[in-house]
Design a protein around this motif. Structure first.
Motif, PDB file in Angstrom:
ATOM      1  N   MET A   1      43.243  -8.834  10.104  1.00 24.77           N
ATOM      2  CA  MET A   1      43.717  -8.357   8.805  1.00 24.77           C
ATOM      3  C   MET A   1      42.590  -7.632   8.072  1.00 24.77           C
ATOM      4  O   MET A   1      41.446  -8.066   8.093  1.00 24.77           O
ATOM      5  CB  MET A   1      44.188  -9.547   7.961  1.00 24.77           C
ATOM      6  CG  MET A   1      44.727  -9.168   6.598  1.00 24.77           C
ATOM      7  SD  MET A   1      45.297 -10.653   5.707  1.00 24.77           S
ATOM      8  CE  MET A   1      45.757  -9.914   4.142  1.00 24.77           C
ATOM      9  N   SER A   2      42.887  -6.503   7.458  1.00 20.89           N
ATOM     10  CA  SER A   2      41.886  -5.742   6.717  1.00 20.89           C
ATOM     11  C   SER A   2      41.753  -6.294   5.305  1.00 20.89           C
ATOM     12  O   SER A   2      42.322  -7.330   4.964  1.00 20.89           O
ATOM     13  CB  SER A   2      42.290  -4.266   6.668  1.00 20.89           C
ATOM     14  OG  SER A   2      43.543  -4.129   6.024  1.00 20.89           O
ATOM     15  N   ALA A   3      41.001  -5.589   4.481  1.00 26.52           N
ATOM     16  CA  ALA A   3      40.806  -6.033   3.105  1.00 26.52           C
ATOM     17  C   ALA A   3      42.136  -6.104   2.368  1.00 26.52           C
ATOM     18  O   ALA A   3      43.042  -5.304   2.597  1.00 26.52           O
ATOM     19  CB  ALA A   3      39.858  -5.071   2.396  1.00 26.52           C
ATOM     20  N   VAL A   4      42.269  -7.073   1.489  1.00 22.52           N
ATOM     21  CA  VAL A   4      43.493  -7.231   0.712  1.00 22.52           C
ATOM     22  C   VAL A   4      43.604  -6.076  -0.279  1.00 22.52           C
ATOM     23  O   VAL A   4      42.647  -5.768  -0.996  1.00 22.52           O
ATOM     24  CB  VAL A   4      43.484  -8.582  -0.035  1.00 22.52           C
ATOM     25  CG1 VAL A   4      44.727  -8.713  -0.899  1.00 22.52           C
ATOM     26  CG2 VAL A   4      43.397  -9.734   0.960  1.00 22.52           C
ATOM     27  N   ASP A   5      44.749  -5.428  -0.336  1.00 15.60           N
ATOM     28  CA  ASP A   5      44.955  -4.296  -1.243  1.00 15.60           C
ATOM     29  C   ASP A   5      45.252  -4.824  -2.643  1.00 15.60           C
ATOM     30  O   ASP A   5      46.260  -5.480  -2.877  1.00 15.60           O
ATOM     31  CB  ASP A   5      46.124  -3.443  -0.738  1.00 15.60           C
ATOM     32  CG  ASP A   5      46.346  -2.208  -1.608  1.00 15.60           C
ATOM     33  OD1 ASP A   5      45.486  -1.928  -2.473  1.00 15.60           O
ATOM     34  OD2 ASP A   5      47.371  -1.527  -1.421  1.00 15.60           O
ATOM     35  N   VAL A   6      44.351  -4.541  -3.583  1.00 12.93           N
ATOM     36  CA  VAL A   6      44.537  -4.994  -4.959  1.00 12.93           C
ATOM     37  C   VAL A   6      44.747  -3.813  -5.903  1.00 12.93           C
ATOM     38  O   VAL A   6      44.719  -3.977  -7.125  1.00 12.93           O
ATOM     39  CB  VAL A   6      43.331  -5.836  -5.437  1.00 12.93           C
ATOM     40  CG1 VAL A   6      43.204  -7.111  -4.619  1.00 12.93           C
ATOM     41  CG2 VAL A   6      42.037  -5.027  -5.357  1.00 12.93           C
ATOM     42  N   SER A   7      44.960  -2.629  -5.337  1.00 14.73           N
ATOM     43  CA  SER A   7      45.054  -1.418  -6.152  1.00 14.73           C
ATOM     44  C   SER A   7      46.224  -1.453  -7.127  1.00 14.73           C
ATOM     45  O   SER A   7      46.190  -0.813  -8.179  1.00 14.73           O
ATOM     46  CB  SER A   7      45.160  -0.184  -5.256  1.00 14.73           C
ATOM     47  OG  SER A   7      46.313  -0.259  -4.426  1.00 14.73           O
ATOM     48  N   SER A   8      47.271  -2.199  -6.766  1.00 17.47           N
ATOM     49  CA  SER A   8      48.449  -2.242  -7.641  1.00 17.47           C
ATOM     50  C   SER A   8      48.392  -3.377  -8.662  1.00 17.47           C
ATOM     51  O   SER A   8      49.322  -3.529  -9.473  1.00 17.47           O
ATOM     52  CB  SER A   8      49.718  -2.387  -6.793  1.00 17.47           C
ATOM     53  OG  SER A   8      49.699  -3.613  -6.065  1.00 17.47           O
ATOM     54  N   GLU A   9      47.333  -4.176  -8.617  1.00 14.68           N
ATOM     55  CA  GLU A   9      47.225  -5.266  -9.575  1.00 14.68           C
ATOM     56  C   GLU A   9      47.054  -4.707 -10.995  1.00 14.68           C
ATOM     57  O   GLU A   9      46.311  -3.746 -11.203  1.00 14.68           O
ATOM     58  CB  GLU A   9      46.038  -6.167  -9.233  1.00 14.68           C
ATOM     59  CG  GLU A   9      46.232  -6.991  -7.980  1.00 14.68           C
ATOM     60  CD  GLU A   9      47.424  -7.925  -8.094  1.00 14.68           C
ATOM     61  OE1 GLU A   9      47.504  -8.668  -9.089  1.00 14.68           O
ATOM     62  OE2 GLU A   9      48.275  -7.903  -7.191  1.00 14.68           O
ATOM     63  N   PRO A  10      47.727  -5.294 -11.973  1.00 13.43           N
ATOM     64  CA  PRO A  10      47.696  -4.733 -13.331  1.00 13.43           C
ATOM     65  C   PRO A  10      46.353  -4.932 -14.028  1.00 13.43           C
ATOM     66  O   PRO A  10      45.628  -5.889 -13.745  1.00 13.43           O
ATOM     67  CB  PRO A  10      48.797  -5.521 -14.054  1.00 13.43           C
ATOM     68  CG  PRO A  10      48.859  -6.822 -13.320  1.00 13.43           C
ATOM     69  CD  PRO A  10      48.581  -6.488 -11.883  1.00 13.43           C
ATOM     70  N   GLU A  11      46.045  -4.026 -14.925  1.00  9.87           N
ATOM     71  CA  GLU A  11      44.857  -4.163 -15.765  1.00  9.87           C
ATOM     72  C   GLU A  11      45.222  -5.033 -16.965  1.00  9.87           C
ATOM     73  O   GLU A  11      46.270  -4.856 -17.572  1.00  9.87           O
ATOM     74  CB  GLU A  11      44.395  -2.790 -16.240  1.00  9.87           C
ATOM     75  CG  GLU A  11      43.130  -2.810 -17.072  1.00  9.87           C
ATOM     76  CD  GLU A  11      42.685  -1.417 -17.474  1.00  9.87           C
ATOM     77  OE1 GLU A  11      41.621  -0.975 -17.010  1.00  9.87           O
ATOM     78  OE2 GLU A  11      43.418  -0.765 -18.251  1.00  9.87           O
ATOM     79  N   VAL A  12      44.359  -5.979 -17.290  1.00  8.59           N
ATOM     80  CA  VAL A  12      44.590  -6.866 -18.426  1.00  8.59           C
ATOM     81  C   VAL A  12      43.757  -6.353 -19.602  1.00  8.59           C
ATOM     82  O   VAL A  12      42.540  -6.201 -19.496  1.00  8.59           O
ATOM     83  CB  VAL A  12      44.199  -8.319 -18.092  1.00  8.59           C
ATOM     84  CG1 VAL A  12      44.362  -9.213 -19.317  1.00  8.59           C
ATOM     85  CG2 VAL A  12      45.043  -8.835 -16.926  1.00  8.59           C
ATOM     86  N   VAL A  13      44.438  -6.071 -20.710  1.00  4.89           N
ATOM     87  CA  VAL A  13      43.767  -5.560 -21.902  1.00  4.89           C
ATOM     88  C   VAL A  13      43.742  -6.658 -22.963  1.00  4.89           C
ATOM     89  O   VAL A  13      44.781  -7.243 -23.285  1.00  4.89           O
ATOM     90  CB  VAL A  13      44.476  -4.312 -22.451  1.00  4.89           C
ATOM     91  CG1 VAL A  13      43.760  -3.791 -23.697  1.00  4.89           C
ATOM     92  CG2 VAL A  13      44.537  -3.219 -21.382  1.00  4.89           C
ATOM     93  N   GLN A  14      42.562  -6.951 -23.474  1.00  6.41           N
ATOM     94  CA  GLN A  14      42.371  -8.078 -24.383  1.00  6.41           C
ATOM     95  C   GLN A  14      41.536  -7.644 -25.584  1.00  6.41           C
ATOM     96  O   GLN A  14      40.515  -6.990 -25.439  1.00  6.41           O
ATOM     97  CB  GLN A  14      41.657  -9.214 -23.632  1.00  6.41           C
ATOM     98  CG  GLN A  14      41.340 -10.448 -24.440  1.00  6.41           C
ATOM     99  CD  GLN A  14      40.523 -11.451 -23.627  1.00  6.41           C
ATOM    100  OE1 GLN A  14      39.976 -11.116 -22.573  1.00  6.41           O
ATOM    101  NE2 GLN A  14      40.419 -12.663 -24.108  1.00  6.41           N
ATOM    102  N   LYS A  15      42.000  -7.991 -26.774  1.00  5.86           N
ATOM    103  CA  LYS A  15      41.203  -7.754 -27.964  1.00  5.86           C
ATOM    104  C   LYS A  15      40.151  -8.858 -28.070  1.00  5.86           C
ATOM    105  O   LYS A  15      40.457 -10.046 -27.907  1.00  5.86           O
ATOM    106  CB  LYS A  15      42.078  -7.759 -29.213  1.00  5.86           C
ATOM    107  CG  LYS A  15      43.026  -6.558 -29.305  1.00  5.86           C
ATOM    108  CD  LYS A  15      42.265  -5.247 -29.403  1.00  5.86           C
ATOM    109  CE  LYS A  15      43.186  -4.059 -29.532  1.00  5.86           C
ATOM    110  NZ  LYS A  15      42.434  -2.770 -29.548  1.00  5.86           N
TER     111      LYS A  15
END
Length: 303
Positions: free
Chosen positions: A1-15
């Protein structure tokens, strides 16, 4: 298995937010007694460079936070894992880069975080998260890359984590400089007021249940203390000469123990130079931060 694809993981925006009192409290929490970091009327008053590391824990709250409830409310750091247990995670390594001076005045800050890597570490999964702190104008202040090692979630046939080009082992020669700081017995109780309210660092019953004989010092407290040693030894506490720091957490520290940071200048790169460092507990002769590297500006170099 190659590297896990995390490109679609959402960005978390926090104040996130802080004031001068928070800057001082953090500096005191990592052991600073230099007035420029703990006294707001000092003519050189400055935010300690690694302060942004605590902001993701506290957000904008000025109160204590229920650490366990907060952890459970967050999505698991490993996608598609059922019944994820966050208590099986330990801090693996941390890098921090200061992109511009930390403002002293309160404003609307934003932290943007994203899962940037998952690798197979054999007995556990290595999970990397990258966060960037932005000021009210949308300009980046600091970049932080943190990895956690989650015991029991490895062995899935994934790729191994690639070697970081900044990984420099500590030289076998005697250190050029060493700085020793004795932590206080209540160091973790003070440091946690900056936002990391994990009971592991205060409650003996919780600590023993996880496998420690007593509550341990926050790894990022030891990390900040190492940065303090480097600043004082190499750049006379001039925060404008600080660029970045990284290191691997290799063993816990108990409040009251003595930390010694050994340092070697290993490379020059234009207007910057690299310092390799290793931090150990003196009483037990145990290395607690390994593979450490700090990047500093030469005297007279501009930001």
């Amino acid at each position: 298995m190659s590297a896990v694809d995390v490109s679609s993981e959402p960005e978390v925006v926090q104040k996130v937010g802080y004031n001068r009192r928070d800057l001082i409290l953090y500096a005191a929490g990592i052991g600073c007694d230099e007035l420029r970091f703990v006294y707001e009327l000092d003519k050189n008053f400055s935010a300690f460079p690694t302060y942004p590391l605590v902001l993701a824990f506290r957000g904008t709250s000025q109160d204590v936070i229920d650490f366990n409830a907060n952890q459970k409310s967050r999505p698991p750091p490993i996608p598609n894992v059922q019944n994820f247990d966050p208590s099986k995670g330990v801090h693996g390594d941390q890098s921090f880069e200061l992109l511009k001076p930390i403002p002293l005045e309160s404003q609307d800050f934003t932290m943007k975080s994203k899962l940037t890597g998952i690798w197979d570490g054999g007995k556990g999964a290595i999970v990397e998260d990258t966060s960037v702190l932005y000021d009210s104008k949308g300009e980046p202040i600091a970049k932080m890359v943190s990895s956690g090692f989650y015991i029991g979630y490895g062995g899935f046939g994934g790729a191994k984590r690639p070697k970081n080009p900044l990984d420099i082992p500590a030289p076998i020669t005697p250190p050029e400089k060493s700085v020793t700081h004795k932590t206080n017995a209540n160091q973790a109780l003070l440091y946690r007021l900056s936002g990391d309210f994990n009971p592991l660092h205060a409650d003996a019953e919780v600590a023993r249940r996880i496998g420690f004989k007593d509550p341990i010092l926050h790894g990022l407290c030891t990390y900040g203390n190492s940065a303090r040693a480097i600043l004082s030894a190499w750049v006379d506490n001039d925060v404008n000469r600080f660029v970045s720091i990284r290191g691997r957490f290799s063993s816990p520290v108990y409040p009251g123990e003595t930390l010694r940071t050994d340092m070697w200048k290993v490379k020059e790169d234009g207007d910057k130079f690299l310092v390799a460092f290793q931090t150990r507990v003196v009483e037990r002769n145990v290395v607690v931060i390994n593979g450490g590297v700090a990047v500093l500006r030469k005297a007279g170099a501009k930001l």
